[in-house]
Design a protein around this motif. Structure first.
Motif, PDB file in Angstrom:
ATOM      1  N   TRP A  19       0.834  -1.210   0.000  1.00  0.00           N
ATOM      2  CA  TRP A  19       0.000   0.000   0.000  1.00  0.00           C
ATOM      3  C   TRP A  19       0.862   1.252   0.000  1.00  0.00           C
ATOM      4  CZ3 TRP A  19      -4.847   0.248  -1.388  1.00  0.00           C
ATOM      5  CH2 TRP A  19      -5.494   1.485  -1.279  1.00  0.00           C
ATOM      6  N   GLY A  49      -7.050  -0.479  -9.781  1.00  0.00           N
ATOM      7  CA  GLY A  49      -5.694   0.076  -9.823  1.00  0.00           C
ATOM      8  C   GLY A  49      -5.251   0.401 -11.255  1.00  0.00           C
ATOM      9  N   GLU A  66     -13.934  -0.863  -6.865  1.00  0.00           N
ATOM     10  CA  GLU A  66     -13.603  -1.273  -5.495  1.00  0.00           C
ATOM     11  C   GLU A  66     -14.848  -1.665  -4.691  1.00  0.00           C
ATOM     12  OE1 GLU A  66     -12.067   1.035  -7.118  1.00  0.00           O
ATOM     13  OE2 GLU A  66      -9.920   0.832  -6.762  1.00  0.00           O
ATOM     14  N   PHE A 105     -14.556  -2.852  -0.797  1.00  0.00           N
ATOM     15  CA  PHE A 105     -13.963  -1.710  -0.106  1.00  0.00           C
ATOM     16  C   PHE A 105     -14.119  -0.416  -0.887  1.00  0.00           C
ATOM     17  CE2 PHE A 105      -9.631  -1.648  -2.107  1.00  0.00           C
ATOM     18  CZ  PHE A 105      -9.600  -2.927  -2.642  1.00  0.00           C
ATOM     19  N   LEU A 119      -7.848   8.967  -4.560  1.00  0.00           N
ATOM     20  CA  LEU A 119      -8.311   8.424  -5.834  1.00  0.00           C
ATOM     21  C   LEU A 119      -9.724   8.921  -6.133  1.00  0.00           C
ATOM     22  CD1 LEU A 119      -7.610   6.621  -8.178  1.00  0.00           C
ATOM     23  CD2 LEU A 119      -8.368   4.654  -6.847  1.00  0.00           C
ATOM     24  N   ASN A 156     -15.312 -14.228 -10.175  1.00  0.00           N
ATOM     25  CA  ASN A 156     -14.842 -13.428 -11.310  1.00  0.00           C
ATOM     26  C   ASN A 156     -13.549 -13.870 -11.969  1.00  0.00           C
ATOM     27  OD1 ASN A 156     -16.728 -10.953 -11.423  1.00  0.00           O
ATOM     28  ND2 ASN A 156     -16.268 -11.228  -9.255  1.00  0.00           N
ATOM     29  N   LYS A 185     -10.686 -16.535 -13.422  1.00  0.00           N
ATOM     30  CA  LYS A 185     -10.518 -17.886 -13.965  1.00  0.00           C
ATOM     31  C   LYS A 185      -9.678 -18.717 -12.998  1.00  0.00           C
ATOM     32  CE  LYS A 185      -8.172 -18.636 -17.783  1.00  0.00           C
ATOM     33  NZ  LYS A 185      -7.688 -18.266 -19.107  1.00  0.00           N
TER      34      LYS A 185
HETATM   35  C1  LIG Z   1      -5.562   1.397  -6.798  1.00  0.00           C
HETATM   36  C2  LIG Z   1      -6.057   2.393  -5.914  1.00  0.00           C
HETATM   37  C3  LIG Z   1      -6.351   1.846  -4.661  1.00  0.00           C
HETATM   38  C4  LIG Z   1      -7.697   1.326  -4.634  1.00  0.00           C
HETATM   39  C5  LIG Z   1      -7.697  -0.047  -4.360  1.00  0.00           C
HETATM   40  C6  LIG Z   1      -7.458  -0.817  -5.579  1.00  0.00           C
HETATM   41  C7  LIG Z   1      -7.956  -1.971  -5.614  1.00  0.00           C
HETATM   42  C8  LIG Z   1      -7.709  -2.872  -6.718  1.00  0.00           C
HETATM   43  O1  LIG Z   1      -7.014  -2.631  -7.663  1.00  0.00           O
HETATM   44  S1  LIG Z   1      -8.473  -4.335  -6.494  1.00  0.00           S
HETATM   45  C9  LIG Z   1      -8.245  -5.198  -8.036  1.00  0.00           C
HETATM   46  C10 LIG Z   1      -9.494  -5.114  -8.804  1.00  0.00           C
HETATM   47  N1  LIG Z   1      -9.340  -5.811 -10.034  1.00  0.00           N
HETATM   48  C11 LIG Z   1     -10.356  -6.397 -10.637  1.00  0.00           C
HETATM   49  O2  LIG Z   1     -11.476  -6.386 -10.192  1.00  0.00           O
HETATM   50  C12 LIG Z   1     -10.023  -7.100 -11.920  1.00  0.00           C
HETATM   51  C13 LIG Z   1     -10.385  -8.564 -11.889  1.00  0.00           C
HETATM   52  N2  LIG Z   1     -10.097  -9.137 -13.186  1.00  0.00           N
HETATM   53  C14 LIG Z   1     -10.929  -9.037 -14.232  1.00  0.00           C
HETATM   54  O3  LIG Z   1     -11.985  -8.443 -14.171  1.00  0.00           O
HETATM   55  C15 LIG Z   1     -10.493  -9.700 -15.497  1.00  0.00           C
HETATM   56  O4  LIG Z   1      -9.497 -10.648 -15.190  1.00  0.00           O
HETATM   57  C16 LIG Z   1      -9.942  -8.719 -16.552  1.00  0.00           C
HETATM   58  C17 LIG Z   1     -11.099  -7.864 -17.087  1.00  0.00           C
HETATM   59  C18 LIG Z   1      -8.840  -7.822 -16.001  1.00  0.00           C
HETATM   60  C19 LIG Z   1      -9.358  -9.533 -17.728  1.00  0.00           C
HETATM   61  O5  LIG Z   1     -10.326 -10.445 -18.202  1.00  0.00           O
HETATM   62  P1  LIG Z   1      -9.874 -11.654 -19.156  1.00  0.00           P
HETATM   63  O6  LIG Z   1      -9.071 -11.114 -20.282  1.00  0.00           O
HETATM   64  O7  LIG Z   1     -11.107 -12.422 -19.473  1.00  0.00           O
HETATM   65  O8  LIG Z   1      -8.859 -12.500 -18.288  1.00  0.00           O
HETATM   66  P2  LIG Z   1      -9.152 -13.514 -17.083  1.00  0.00           P
HETATM   67  O9  LIG Z   1     -10.254 -13.041 -16.224  1.00  0.00           O
HETATM   68  O10 LIG Z   1      -9.245 -14.876 -17.650  1.00  0.00           O
HETATM   69  O11 LIG Z   1      -7.796 -13.333 -16.248  1.00  0.00           O
HETATM   70  C20 LIG Z   1      -6.556 -13.762 -16.775  1.00  0.00           C
HETATM   71  C21 LIG Z   1      -5.665 -14.211 -15.649  1.00  0.00           C
HETATM   72  O12 LIG Z   1      -5.364 -13.117 -14.819  1.00  0.00           O
HETATM   73  C22 LIG Z   1      -5.742 -13.372 -13.462  1.00  0.00           C
HETATM   74  N3  LIG Z   1      -6.184 -12.082 -12.859  1.00  0.00           N
HETATM   75  C23 LIG Z   1      -7.090 -11.230 -13.352  1.00  0.00           C
HETATM   76  N4  LIG Z   1      -7.205 -10.149 -12.560  1.00  0.00           N
HETATM   77  C24 LIG Z   1      -6.343 -10.315 -11.545  1.00  0.00           C
HETATM   78  C25 LIG Z   1      -6.004  -9.529 -10.397  1.00  0.00           C
HETATM   79  N5  LIG Z   1      -6.540  -8.326 -10.143  1.00  0.00           N
HETATM   80  N6  LIG Z   1      -5.082 -10.025  -9.559  1.00  0.00           N
HETATM   81  C26 LIG Z   1      -4.497 -11.219  -9.793  1.00  0.00           C
HETATM   82  N7  LIG Z   1      -4.772 -12.020 -10.870  1.00  0.00           N
HETATM   83  C27 LIG Z   1      -5.685 -11.561 -11.724  1.00  0.00           C
HETATM   84  C28 LIG Z   1      -6.889 -14.381 -13.608  1.00  0.00           C
HETATM   85  O13 LIG Z   1      -7.064 -15.096 -12.436  1.00  0.00           O
HETATM   86  C29 LIG Z   1      -6.371 -15.225 -14.751  1.00  0.00           C
HETATM   87  O14 LIG Z   1      -5.366 -16.091 -14.260  1.00  0.00           O
HETATM   88  P3  LIG Z   1      -5.077 -17.521 -14.965  1.00  0.00           P
HETATM   89  O15 LIG Z   1      -6.307 -18.351 -14.741  1.00  0.00           O
HETATM   90  O16 LIG Z   1      -3.877 -18.027 -14.248  1.00  0.00           O
HETATM   91  O17 LIG Z   1      -4.860 -17.230 -16.411  1.00  0.00           O
END
Ligand SMILES: CCCCC/C=C/C(=O)SCCNC(=O)CCNC(=O)[C@H](O)C(C)(C)COP(=O)(O)OP(=O)(O)OC[C@H]1O[C@@H](n2cnc3c(N)ncnc32)[C@H](O)[C@@H]1OP(=O)(O)O
Length: 281
Positions: free
Chosen positions: A103, A131, A154, A159, A165, A274, A276
């Protein structure tokens, strides 16, 4: 080493500058003619922001500032995802120390990017939730490719986005739209994002997006850099100072919040629904 031609010299100086800023997760190239740097995020597969990637982005921004960068284009090596936001697997059942560092580094990245003295453009060539949207919002201009999503979701994960932000979103799309978007955790399609002003231009290809980004950066060619950066600091300084004053307190409350079982449950559900790659039971 003797430089036989000016081209050799230019190549070598370009190599030096690349060498000094490049890391495995962020590739930096500098156009010697324009002085514009392109920083490409390249953490497979979705540029999710873990401590290592955040640290490298922070280091890159520091180097660019030191090297008197003329303009930055921030983009992704993936043709599907700009950045998927914080690494949700690292937030799940976390090590409190690592979360604390994560963070704090995220705050540093925002302070350096939002407060950079040089002009910045995000070429959003893929999805940009949470992010990912934060990185794009920290830049001065956003060019996005079609058929992707962007926004601060978020609330959907359980959260609230931090105040700095929220202010960034409010300054970009206005208070009323920001309230609708943040309370619902809305992710906007490219065309919708253009309509509410979350992105400035839409492009059909990455090449076109880069051209538009360079056109934006070139607008400042005849503006004295110090006048430009002083004006930017005047416009953005209060938001930055507010975070600087509250930095440690925000880290503490974020760590408490993320390690709480209620948040961990809702994060676990979000991942199961959400992503995979599911959690190992
Ligand atoms: C930043 C300011 C501070 C505020 C607090 C911030 C908070 C955050 O940032 S929380 C993170 C929020 N992120 C999300 O909600 C994104 C979640 N992911 C998705 O919605 C989708 O994955 C996508 C739209 C980003 C891409 O979709 P698609 O192309 O269909 O790909 P997949 O869903 O199949 O994902 C591929 C691969 O990547 C892994 N993954 C996706 N997002 C994340 C993540 N945020 N962290 C870690 N890993 C992530 C997903 O599990 C897949 O993995 P594999 O199965 O190994 O391929």
């Amino acid at each position: 080493m003797a430089f036989r031609t000016a081209r050799n010299l230019a190549y070598f100086s370009n190599y030096i500058r690349n060498y000094s800023t490049n890391g495995p997760l962020v590739n930096v190239t500098v156009n010697e003619k324009s002085g514009f740097a392109t920083a490409t995020l390249q953490r497979p597969s979705v540029n999710s922001l873990n401590l290592e990637l955040l640290t490298e982005i922070s280091h890159t921004l520091q180097q660019l500032e030191k090297n008197k960068c003329r303009g930055l284009i921030l983009t992704s090596a993936s043709n599907k995802v700009f950045s998927a936001g914080l690494d949700l697997f690292e937030l799940h059942k976390p090590n409190a120390d690592k979360i604390k560092q994560m963070w704090s580094t995220l705050q540093e990245v925002w302070i350096k990017l939002y407060g950079s003295s040089y002009p910045t453009v995000a070429v959003v060539n893929g999805h940009a939730p949470a992010g990912g949207c934060m990185l794009a919002l920290s830049c001065e201009y956003r060019v996005m490719l079609n058929n992707f999503i962007i926004g601060l979701n978020e609330a959907q994960i359980g959260f609230s986005a931090p105040m700095w932000l929220i202010d960034g979103m409010r300054n970009t799309i206005g208070s009323r739209q920001a309230e609708f978007a943040l309370t619902a955790g809305t992710l906007f399609k490219t065309e919708e994002a253009l309509k509410i002003g979350l992105v400035d231009e839409v492009a059909q290809s990455k090449e076109e997006a880069i051209e538009k980004a360079e056109k934006f950066l070139n607008k400042f060619a005849k503006i004295p850099p110090h006048a430009r950066s002083m004006t930017k600091a005047a416009l953005r300084g209060a938001n930055i100072q507010a975070l600087v004053r509250n930095k440690d307190e925000e880290v503490r409350s974020y760590v408490d919040f993320v390690t709480d079982s209620q948040f961990q449950d809702s994060l676990g559900e979000f991942i199961e629904l959400n992503l995979k790659q599911k959690l190992s039971k």
